[in-house]
Design a protein around this motif. Structure first.
Motif, short mmCIF file in Angstrom:
data_model
loop_
_atom_site.label_atom_id
_atom_site.label_comp_id
_atom_site.label_asym_id
_atom_site.label_seq_id
_atom_site.Cartn_x
_atom_site.Cartn_y
_atom_site.Cartn_z
N PHE A 2 13.57 3.42 5.25
CA PHE A 2 12.35 3.19 4.48
C PHE A 2 11.29 4.22 4.86
CE2 PHE A 2 8.15 1.31 4.06
CZ PHE A 2 8.16 0.83 2.75
N LEU A 3 11.10 4.42 6.16
CA LEU A 3 10.09 5.38 6.62
C LEU A 3 10.47 6.80 6.24
CD1 LEU A 3 7.52 6.02 8.13
CD2 LEU A 3 8.80 5.91 10.27
N LYS A 4 11.76 7.13 6.35
CA LYS A 4 12.21 8.47 5.99
C LYS A 4 11.96 8.77 4.52
CE LYS A 4 14.26 12.35 6.99
NZ LYS A 4 13.65 13.35 7.91
N LEU A 5 12.15 7.77 3.67
CA LEU A 5 11.90 7.95 2.24
C LEU A 5 10.45 8.33 1.97
CD1 LEU A 5 12.77 7.67 -0.77
CD2 LEU A 5 12.19 5.23 -0.57
N HIS A 6 9.55 7.67 2.64
CA HIS A 6 8.12 7.96 2.44
C HIS A 6 7.73 9.29 3.10
CE1 HIS A 6 6.63 4.20 0.56
NE2 HIS A 6 7.72 3.67 1.11
N MET A 7 8.36 9.63 4.17
CA MET A 7 8.07 10.92 4.80
C MET A 7 8.50 12.08 3.92
SD MET A 7 9.17 9.95 8.72
CE MET A 7 9.04 11.64 9.31
N MET A 8 9.65 11.92 3.25
CA MET A 8 10.15 12.99 2.40
C MET A 8 9.38 13.10 1.08
SD MET A 8 14.25 12.45 2.95
CE MET A 8 14.63 13.69 1.71
N ASN A 9 8.81 11.99 0.62
CA ASN A 9 8.12 11.97 -0.66
C ASN A 9 6.64 11.68 -0.50
OD1 ASN A 9 10.55 12.02 -2.68
ND2 ASN A 9 11.08 10.48 -1.15
N ALA A 19 2.03 8.50 6.76
CA ALA A 19 2.72 9.71 6.29
C ALA A 19 2.06 10.25 5.03
CB ALA A 19 4.19 9.40 6.05
N HIS A 20 1.61 9.36 4.16
CA HIS A 20 0.93 9.80 2.95
C HIS A 20 -0.49 10.26 3.24
CE1 HIS A 20 4.07 8.49 0.17
NE2 HIS A 20 4.18 7.36 0.86
N LEU A 21 -1.15 9.62 4.18
CA LEU A 21 -2.55 9.93 4.46
C LEU A 21 -2.71 11.16 5.33
CD1 LEU A 21 -3.86 6.30 5.13
CD2 LEU A 21 -4.30 7.68 3.09
N TYR A 22 -1.87 11.30 6.37
CA TYR A 22 -2.07 12.35 7.36
C TYR A 22 -0.90 13.34 7.43
CZ TYR A 22 -5.31 8.70 8.84
OH TYR A 22 -6.28 7.74 8.86
N GLY A 23 0.18 13.06 6.73
CA GLY A 23 1.34 13.94 6.81
C GLY A 23 2.39 13.40 7.77
N GLU A 24 3.62 13.88 7.63
CA GLU A 24 4.71 13.37 8.45
C GLU A 24 4.63 13.82 9.90
OE1 GLU A 24 8.56 15.25 7.54
OE2 GLU A 24 7.48 16.24 5.92
N GLU A 25 3.72 14.75 10.22
CA GLU A 25 3.56 15.20 11.60
C GLU A 25 2.52 14.37 12.36
OE1 GLU A 25 2.63 19.31 11.50
OE2 GLU A 25 4.58 19.92 10.66
N CYS A 26 1.97 13.37 11.73
CA CYS A 26 1.00 12.51 12.40
C CYS A 26 1.65 11.83 13.61
CB CYS A 26 0.47 11.47 11.42
SG CYS A 26 -0.62 10.24 12.14
N PHE A 74 0.84 -1.20 0.00
CA PHE A 74 0.00 0.00 0.00
C PHE A 74 0.88 1.26 0.00
CE2 PHE A 74 -3.94 2.05 2.14
CZ PHE A 74 -4.41 2.43 0.90
N ALA A 75 1.93 1.26 0.84
CA ALA A 75 2.83 2.42 0.88
C ALA A 75 3.57 2.60 -0.43
CB ALA A 75 3.82 2.25 2.04
N SER A 76 3.98 1.49 -1.05
CA SER A 76 4.68 1.60 -2.34
C SER A 76 3.76 2.15 -3.42
CB SER A 76 5.23 0.24 -2.74
OG SER A 76 4.18 -0.67 -3.02
N CYS A 77 2.46 1.84 -3.34
CA CYS A 77 1.51 2.40 -4.30
C CYS A 77 1.42 3.92 -4.14
CB CYS A 77 0.14 1.77 -4.11
SG CYS A 77 0.01 0.05 -4.68
N PHE A 78 1.39 4.40 -2.90
CA PHE A 78 1.37 5.85 -2.68
C PHE A 78 2.65 6.50 -3.23
CE2 PHE A 78 -1.68 4.94 0.87
CZ PHE A 78 -2.72 5.66 0.34
N LEU A 79 3.78 5.84 -3.04
CA LEU A 79 5.04 6.39 -3.54
C LEU A 79 5.06 6.42 -5.07
CD1 LEU A 79 7.69 7.50 -2.44
CD2 LEU A 79 8.66 5.20 -2.68
N LYS A 80 4.50 5.39 -5.68
CA LYS A 80 4.41 5.37 -7.14
C LYS A 80 3.50 6.48 -7.65
CE LYS A 80 5.14 0.38 -7.54
NZ LYS A 80 4.49 -0.92 -7.91
N LEU A 81 2.42 6.74 -6.94
CA LEU A 81 1.54 7.84 -7.33
C LEU A 81 2.26 9.18 -7.24
CD1 LEU A 81 -1.88 6.88 -5.66
CD2 LEU A 81 -1.42 7.07 -8.10
#
Length: 598
Positions: A580-587, A552-559, A465-472
């Motif tokens: 891995f988590l930092k990558l998704h937080m930044m993107n 991080a994608h749904l609510y932001g990195e400040e969640c 699911f997270a990789s799908c958000f990153l691909k988007l």
């Protein structure tokens, strides 16, 4: 004068009646029940019935036996269906509880015979008569006495309107199916490999996704994780005799990783050649098949094409390569086989139709080589049912016979997920097809979201699911929108270029409202503080990391979920998971910007 004599005689007659009543009351106390209250006998019967039901619920068999004995003596000429059902069903339970494993099934059979003899009257409804017959047939099948079950089935055929009764046809079809299976030779009986019982699944490589099919009891659940049960753990498969070994094996290995379907490409072109056995289109000049005077036709190549089917669809190992295959298969397609097909079809086509008849019917049709007929029956049932299992069954058949039609298969798996979002197998197939380029990214996000709404997914599903958000995110970053400025006649046009950070799937009116509701629900369901504390305590670091990436994608990195997980990973020096988590937080797509708007 006659009137005067009559008046004098009347007191004498009254006195004689009174004396007779007094005498009866002294010699036969039950005669008092007829005095004063006409319905007191009926009231006492009701009290005995209530007392008997209460004692049975408390499993007080000693006192229940005494009450039952009194009730049987007092109602020996009563033909009430409800009363007979109570008396004889309790009598059977008493025998089973008293004798335990050493119960004499002949005594129980005698009780059923008395019970059925009590309901053969015009005052008893046909539905009640059929119900007793079915209960006795199921009792015989449970105890492995096929002879008694066969005789009871023949007796049931003599009842009126039994052909329109769905449950009667289902039980009769299963009875003939058991009779047919009991006469098979050992070389064609059930497969030895238990793993073939589960449907094969495709490999979802590329995301390291080890999709799991959760096993639960019942034939339906063998295909995928079933929330219902439906169903209704059905025991209607031809594989009933192997049920215990399968359940025992499932306790040792419950998670089935997705594997490639190796035989799909070979079977797809052969489906066009499959013809039902006994078809008039096959003639004596047919070089491929065999023909005899009885009208039986057989093409062994048909069964070689069906060899790759999972054992839950093709539970027998047909020796099509054997020289005696035609003879063996002709012996299999006997009267019991035909009767089983007939009654299972009637059960499936009755009103209302019984879905429990679908799987054994499809199994028998495939065993008989009638693949087209099996597909047709599944399609018909899907058109008049919204249950998830028929669509799973159709998807499995189409996946085997039409593996090259990716559009049809995607639509089929989507229909399964829309009816049963807990289906791990269908979701794994869609992930695999997406990785091959046959399924869209936005559609996959929607299907995974449906699955997340209905279940508590494992860590690999959250990672996908997270990789799908990153691909988007990457997809939208690389996408340019060109706006032409100026009149139509101008040769040069000014262009303005901008990036669209948030995909359109989250900004459209309807989808935006849906995703807002999902985020509110998931904030409590999947990203709550108590759940996070429980997951960290249990040491499920991969799960919380992948969930935090989605958050991080749904609510932001400040969640709060993201912050606490990142802090925990840093304190415990989990470098890989933290990267891995930092990558998704930044993107991250930062959907919370849109969700917070009024």
């Amino acid at each position: 004068m006659k009137k005067l004599e009559g008046r004098l005689e009347k007191p004498k007659r009254n006195k004689r009646k009174l004396d007779k009543r007094l005498k009866l009351s002294l010699t036969k106390p039950s005669h008092l029940l007829t005095l004063k209250y006409a319905h007191i006998r009926w009231e006492n019967r009701q009290r005995l019935c209530c007392l008997l039901e209460r004692l049975v619920k408390k499993h007080n068999w000693a006192e229940a036996s005494g009450v039952l004995s009194l009730l049987l003596k007092g109602t020996s000429h009563d033909f009430s269906a409800d009363l007979n059902s109570l008396k004889y069903s309790v009598a059977i339970r008493l025998l089973k509880c008293i004798d335990g494993d050493h119960v004499d099934i002949r005594r129980i059979r005698d009780i059923y015979e008395i019970w059925m003899s009590r309901i053969r009257f015009k005052t008893v409804k046909t539905e009640e008569q059929i119900a007793v017959h079915l209960e006795f047939i199921l009792f015989c099948l449970t105890h492995g006495n096929l002879g008694w079950a066969h005789q009871a089935t023949l007796s049931l055929m003599k009842e009126q309107n039994f052909s329109c009764h769905p449950m009667a046809n289902l039980v009769m079809g299963l009875t003939f199916c058991q009779l047919w299976y009991s006469n098979l030779t050992e070389e064609v009986k059930l497969r030895n490999s238990d793993q073939d019982y589960f449907p094969q699944q495709s490999d979802a490589s590329g995301s390291n996704m080890g999709n799991e099919v959760v096993y639960s009891e019942g034939n339906y659940a063998a295909y995928t994780h079933d929330a219902v049960s439906s169903q209704c753990g059905s025991e209607t498969s031809v594989m009933n005799d192997k049920r215990e070994s399968l359940v025992a094996g499932s306790n040792q290995q419950r998670d089935i990783h997705v594997q490639n379907n190796v035989n799909l490409q070979r079977a797809a072109p052969l489906v066009q050649e499959i013809e039902p056995l006994g078809s008039n289109e096959n003639s004596a000049e047919n070089e491929v098949g065999y023909y005899d005077d009885s009208g039986y036709t057989c093409d062994p190549s048909v069964f070689s094409a069906l060899e790759g089917l999972e054992s839950w669809l093709m539970p027998l190992k047909l020796p099509y390569s054997s020289e005696n295959f035609v003879y063996l298969h002709r012996q299999m397609v006997n009267n019991h086989y035909k009767d089983a097909l007939k009654h299972l079809r009637l059960a499936l086509h009755c009103e209302p139709p019984l879905s429990a008849a679908l799987l054994p019917l499809i199994q028998l049709l495939l065993i008989g080589g009638q693949a087209k007929e099996a597909l047709s029956e599944v399609e018909k049932f899907c058109n008049m049912s919204n249950m998830p299992f028929p669509f799973r069954l159709r998807a499995s058949l189409l996946e085997y016979f039409y593996s090259n039609d990716s559009v049809m298969l995607c639509n089929c798996f989507e229909e399964v997920l829309k009816r049963d979002p807990t289906c791990c197998h269908s979701l794994a197939r869609l992930v695999s097809m997406h990785q091959k380029g046959d399924y869209g990214l936005e559609s996959l996000v929607e299907m995974i979201a449906l699955h997340v709404e209905a279940t508590f997914p494992e860590s690999e599903m959250w990672r996908e699911f997270a990789s799908c958000f990153l691909k988007l995110y990457e997809y939208e970053e690389d996408r340019l929108s060109v706006c032409l400025v100026g009149n139509e006649g101008e040769q040069k046009a000014n262009r303005s270029i901008y990036y669209r950070r948030i995909p359109s799937i989250f900004t459209e009116v309807n989808s935006r409202r849906t995703w807002r509701l999902r985020c509110r629900c998931w904030l409590k369901r999947h990203f709550g503080k108590q759940m996070l504390a429980s997951e960290i305590t249990s040491g499920m670091l991969e799960l919380v990391t992948y969930k935090a990436a989605c958050a991080a994608h749904l609510y932001g990195e400040e969640c709060h979920y993201v912050v606490k997980v990142y802090t925990h990973l840093r304190e415990h020096n989990e470098q890989d998971l933290r990267k891995f988590l930092k990558l998704h937080m930044m993107n991250s797509i930062s959907l919370n910007v849109k969700f917070q708007e009024k």
